[in-house]
Design a protein around this motif. Structure first.
Motif, mmCIF file in Angstrom:
data_model
loop_
_atom_site.group_PDB
_atom_site.id
_atom_site.type_symbol
_atom_site.label_atom_id
_atom_site.label_comp_id
_atom_site.label_asym_id
_atom_site.label_seq_id
_atom_site.Cartn_x
_atom_site.Cartn_y
_atom_site.Cartn_z
ATOM 1 N N MET A 135 4.627 0.942 7.107
ATOM 2 C CA MET A 135 4.001 1.537 5.934
ATOM 3 C C MET A 135 3.125 0.465 5.304
ATOM 4 S SD MET A 135 5.934 3.365 2.781
ATOM 5 C CE MET A 135 6.723 2.008 1.987
ATOM 6 N N VAL A 136 1.962 0.852 4.866
ATOM 7 C CA VAL A 136 1.034 -0.105 4.268
ATOM 8 C C VAL A 136 0.987 0.138 2.763
ATOM 9 C CG1 VAL A 136 -1.366 -0.854 4.173
ATOM 10 C CG2 VAL A 136 -0.359 -0.228 6.350
ATOM 11 N N THR A 137 1.225 -0.926 2.021
ATOM 12 C CA THR A 137 1.236 -0.795 0.568
ATOM 13 C C THR A 137 0.125 -1.634 -0.039
ATOM 14 O OG1 THR A 137 3.614 -0.445 0.569
ATOM 15 C CG2 THR A 137 2.640 -1.167 -1.498
ATOM 16 N N GLU A 138 -0.572 -1.068 -0.983
ATOM 17 C CA GLU A 138 -1.656 -1.801 -1.616
ATOM 18 C C GLU A 138 -1.550 -1.654 -3.123
ATOM 19 O OE1 GLU A 138 -5.599 -1.343 0.136
ATOM 20 O OE2 GLU A 138 -6.363 -1.078 -1.887
ATOM 21 N N MET A 139 -1.730 -2.762 -3.801
ATOM 22 C CA MET A 139 -1.686 -2.718 -5.254
ATOM 23 C C MET A 139 -2.850 -3.512 -5.813
ATOM 24 S SD MET A 139 1.398 -3.870 -7.742
ATOM 25 C CE MET A 139 1.266 -5.615 -7.540
ATOM 26 N N SER A 140 -3.494 -2.992 -6.836
ATOM 27 C CA SER A 140 -4.592 -3.768 -7.410
ATOM 28 C C SER A 140 -4.201 -4.196 -8.821
ATOM 29 C CB SER A 140 -5.877 -2.962 -7.415
ATOM 30 O OG SER A 140 -5.666 -1.757 -8.101
ATOM 31 N N ASN A 183 10.618 5.412 4.460
ATOM 32 C CA ASN A 183 9.312 5.011 3.930
ATOM 33 C C ASN A 183 9.002 5.750 2.638
ATOM 34 O OD1 ASN A 183 8.735 3.170 5.890
ATOM 35 N ND2 ASN A 183 7.509 4.552 7.139
ATOM 36 N N ILE A 208 -2.761 0.772 -10.114
ATOM 37 C CA ILE A 208 -2.469 1.742 -9.054
ATOM 38 C C ILE A 208 -1.814 1.037 -7.884
ATOM 39 C CG2 ILE A 208 -3.438 3.518 -7.549
ATOM 40 C CD1 ILE A 208 -4.377 4.331 -10.107
ATOM 41 N N VAL A 209 -0.702 1.590 -7.434
ATOM 42 C CA VAL A 209 -0.059 1.107 -6.211
ATOM 43 C C VAL A 209 -0.180 2.216 -5.187
ATOM 44 C CG1 VAL A 209 2.059 0.255 -5.173
ATOM 45 C CG2 VAL A 209 1.619 -0.174 -7.583
ATOM 46 N N THR A 210 -0.659 1.867 -4.003
ATOM 47 C CA THR A 210 -0.830 2.881 -2.966
ATOM 48 C C THR A 210 0.038 2.553 -1.772
ATOM 49 O OG1 THR A 210 -3.147 2.839 -3.588
ATOM 50 C CG2 THR A 210 -2.586 4.178 -1.713
ATOM 51 N N HIS A 211 0.762 3.539 -1.292
ATOM 52 C CA HIS A 211 1.548 3.368 -0.068
ATOM 53 C C HIS A 211 1.015 4.350 0.962
ATOM 54 C CE1 HIS A 211 4.731 1.155 -2.213
ATOM 55 N NE2 HIS A 211 4.561 2.035 -3.177
ATOM 56 N N ASP A 212 0.660 3.831 2.129
ATOM 57 C CA ASP A 212 0.228 4.706 3.218
ATOM 58 C C ASP A 212 1.383 4.847 4.194
ATOM 59 O OD1 ASP A 212 -2.942 3.127 2.994
ATOM 60 O OD2 ASP A 212 -2.438 5.159 2.362
ATOM 61 N N ILE A 213 1.984 6.014 4.231
ATOM 62 C CA ILE A 213 3.120 6.250 5.116
ATOM 63 C C ILE A 213 2.626 6.905 6.396
ATOM 64 C CG2 ILE A 213 5.335 7.430 5.336
ATOM 65 C CD1 ILE A 213 5.449 7.510 2.275
ATOM 66 N N PRO A 214 2.774 6.234 7.527
ATOM 67 C CA PRO A 214 2.293 6.848 8.770
ATOM 68 C C PRO A 214 3.112 8.095 9.105
ATOM 69 C CG PRO A 214 3.439 4.787 9.231
ATOM 70 C CD PRO A 214 3.404 4.922 7.756
#
Lengths: 321, 280
Positions: free
Chosen positions: A123-128, B87, B128-134
């Motif tokens: 899972m890829v997590t990104e925070m700004s 996830n 904003i926190v973004t999680h990309d769940i495959p």
């Protein structure tokens, strides 16, 4: 000799190697008719350990190529152990382990074949974090670095409860990033290597190409690149330690480079263990001495020797003025 | 195929997080089915799961302030996604005290369920926190294996005791044997039994009550004292109980003697059905 270990036995083999590593620094590997023996003895000759894995332990076991005498070898325990370092990783991702002994090249080759499951991508997590959330922010737009989160969390878990401000100094992918906390009574520095490519593809994470961290120190107004025979993290550590007692406070080496003085950041060679599957170096080239582990060289090249009394390698960044 | 949704209410967000945590404890990998009116978390009864299956259903309008979806086609207005349950629950961990949560289907090199969380930062601006769940999009030809399981005609139907009590009993029994006997009757009695060569342990739950039977004739034919039993792998029951952090609003156990045990729970407005097959 060629043998193949599969399934749960890979972890069993790994555990045996861990046990042996508690005894001695060298591992004797000998394929016998009744199995593969792994032996070690400690330096004071007061302890001996041996594991014998019967042929049935393996999916395939061939003690010797027909017609040839069986081979045996002695290797550094540390090297062999590094393959089996993470038992949980072995259990989760390794499908099979192939060990072979090649007399012509005098090499022991260990290949780990890992499972590839398309649904089990990370899972890829990104925070700004906005500018207003920083006490101070000075960064070049678009710069990105990749470093080990687990190691960074080590400092975070110290700083957060103590409510200390965290400062981060970084330059470009491949150069080390410095994380620092400070108050009137103590300060702490964590120096972490960064990947030379900021966004590795997830599939390539098994063997990332790392630039040997080459901290750039600024002495007076001109950087002295020649002060180091090799530019790995040990030099940096030595530089930090030798500034103690020299003219005032130990200064955090500034890593701001003057433009035009970017040392070439060539991808470091793979570590020896990783190189087995795809020999990219010219055959016959001795393995690079400086690069023994994935991140930092822990063995200095013999050529390195500090010249005379340690010079001041880093200017005080916080002078009296 | 499109999916966009948003949760802004804190209570709904917490509830959704709890559901996701429960699913993560029940199934490592599961299927998320998205329909215009509901969401389902599905685990089909494959050999890999040990024959266990799960069907969790929630009405989307009880959670989402915005919900738009476009299925595979007009006639098949559904989306089936396979994902690693953990996830989703890990992503939702960061949603505590969030201002808003958005979940949408995206394609970033591979299909993902993107969970976007808007947090309030120290300086009062949004972060904003973004999680990309495959995820893996499940093709239509496999949908038939992922339909709602038929509720079996049970021999006994009984309300469960407090799940926390049941769990602590089963945990202790697990140390003795993997083979558990669940038996119940229409008189409100439920027994959990372990039998080994050396020892037998039985825990009796009484006066649990039974849900009303479907037909009047059936209730007259059956002897209310007669037990219906099923033998199951205790670890599967334990995994099910471990997923229940909160005591449900309603919990029913249906036993088909020597075949299957079916748990039918209601957590506020989320329904969960869990099937454990009998040991062969």
């Amino acid at each position: 000799m060629k043998c193949l270990v599969t399934g749960g036995n890979v972890k069993v083999l790994g555990k045996a190697v861990h046990s042996l590593s508690r005894i001695g620094d060298e591992l004797y590997l000998e394929p016998l008719e009744d199995g593969l023996s792994l032996r070690t003895v400690n330096s004071s000759r007061s302890a001996y350990a041996c594991f014998l894995f019967a042929p049935l332990f393996f999916q395939q076991y061939q003690a010797a190529t027909p017609g040839q005498d069986p081979l045996r070898c002695k290797i550094l325990m540390k090297s062999f152990l590094s393959v089996f370092r993470s038992l949980t990783m072995l259990e989760k991702t390794v499908e099979k382990c192939c060990i072979s002994l090649n007399s012509r090249s005098s090499r022991l080759v260990v290949q780990l074949h890992c499972k590839y499951d398309s649904t089990v991508k990370a899972m890829v997590t990104e925070m700004s974090i906005g500018e207003e959330d920083f006490q101070q922010l000075q960064a070049q737009e678009g710069v990105a670095i990749t470093f080990c989160l687990k190691e960074f969390r080590g400092l975070l878990s110290f700083a957060e409860p103590a409510n200390l401000s965290l400062s981060i100094h970084f330059h470009a992918p491949g150069r080390p990033a410095i994380f620092a906390v400070e108050d009137s009574l103590l300060n702490g520095h964590f120096v972490l290597a960064t990947l030379s490519e900021p966004y590795p593809h997830s599939q390539d994470l098994r063997s990332p190409e790392l630039c040997r961290p080459a901290p750039q120190l600024q002495a007076h107004s001109t950087p002295h690149l020649d002060d180091f025979a090799n530019d790995d993290i040990d030099s940096y550590m030595i530089a930090m330690e030798t500034t103690v007692g020299n003219e005032g406070s130990r200064a955090l080496p500034s890593i701001s480079l003057s433009p035009g003085l970017q040392p070439p950041c060539s991808p470091g060679p793979h570590s020896e263990e990783e190189d087995e599957a795809e020999p990219s170096t010219v055959p016959g080239t001795p393995p690079p001495k400086k690069f023994r582990s994935l991140f930092f060289g822990s063995i200095l090249a013999p050529a390195y020797s500090p010249q005379g009394p340690s010079p001041v390698l880093a200017e005080d960044s916080e002078g009296e003025g | 195929m499109k999916f966009r949704s948003k949760i802004v209410d804190a209570a709904c967000l917490n509830h959704f997080t709890r559901v996701s945590n429960m699913i993560a404890k029940l199934a490592k990998t599961c299927t998320l089915r998205i329909r215009p009116d509901k969401l389902n978390f599905i685990l089909a009864d494959k050999v890999a799961n040990g024959g266990v299956s799960m069907w969790c259903e929630l009405e989307q309008e009880n959670f989402f302030s915005e919900f738009q979806m476009e299925g595979v086609s007009a006639e098949n207005n559904e989306i089936y996604l396979e994902l690693t349950s953990e996830n989703l629950s890990r992503a939702l961990k960061t949603a505590q005290n969030a201002r808003a949560l958005k979940i949408k289907l995206t394609n970033k090199h591979f299909p993902c369920l993107t969970v976007s969380i808007e947090l309030l930062s120290v300086s009062s601006s949004s972060r904003i926190v973004t999680h990309d769940i495959p995820v893996k999009v499940i093709p239509r030809k496999l949908w038939k294996d992922l339909q709602e399981p038929a509720v079996p005609d049970s021999d006994v139907s009984i309300y469960l005791p407090v799940l926390k009590t049941m769990k602590s009993v089963v945990e202790k029994m697990r140390n003795i044997s993997n083979h558990l006997i669940i038996e119940a009757n229409l008189n409100g009695d439920l027994n959990l039994k372990i039998e080994t060569e050396i020892v037998c342990v039985t825990t009796h739950f009484k006066d649990l009550g039974n849900p009303p039977l479907a037909s009047e004739n059936a209730s007259q034919a059956r002897n209310p004292e007669q037990m219906a039993e099923v033998h199951v792998d205790i670890r599967k029951l334990l995994q099910f109980l471990a997923g229940q952090q909160v005591n449900p609003t309603k919990a029913v156990c249906n036993i088909v003697r020597n075949k299957i045990v079916h748990f039918d729970l209601l957590h506020e407005d989320v329904s969960l059905q869990y099937f454990i097959p009998a040991l062969s």
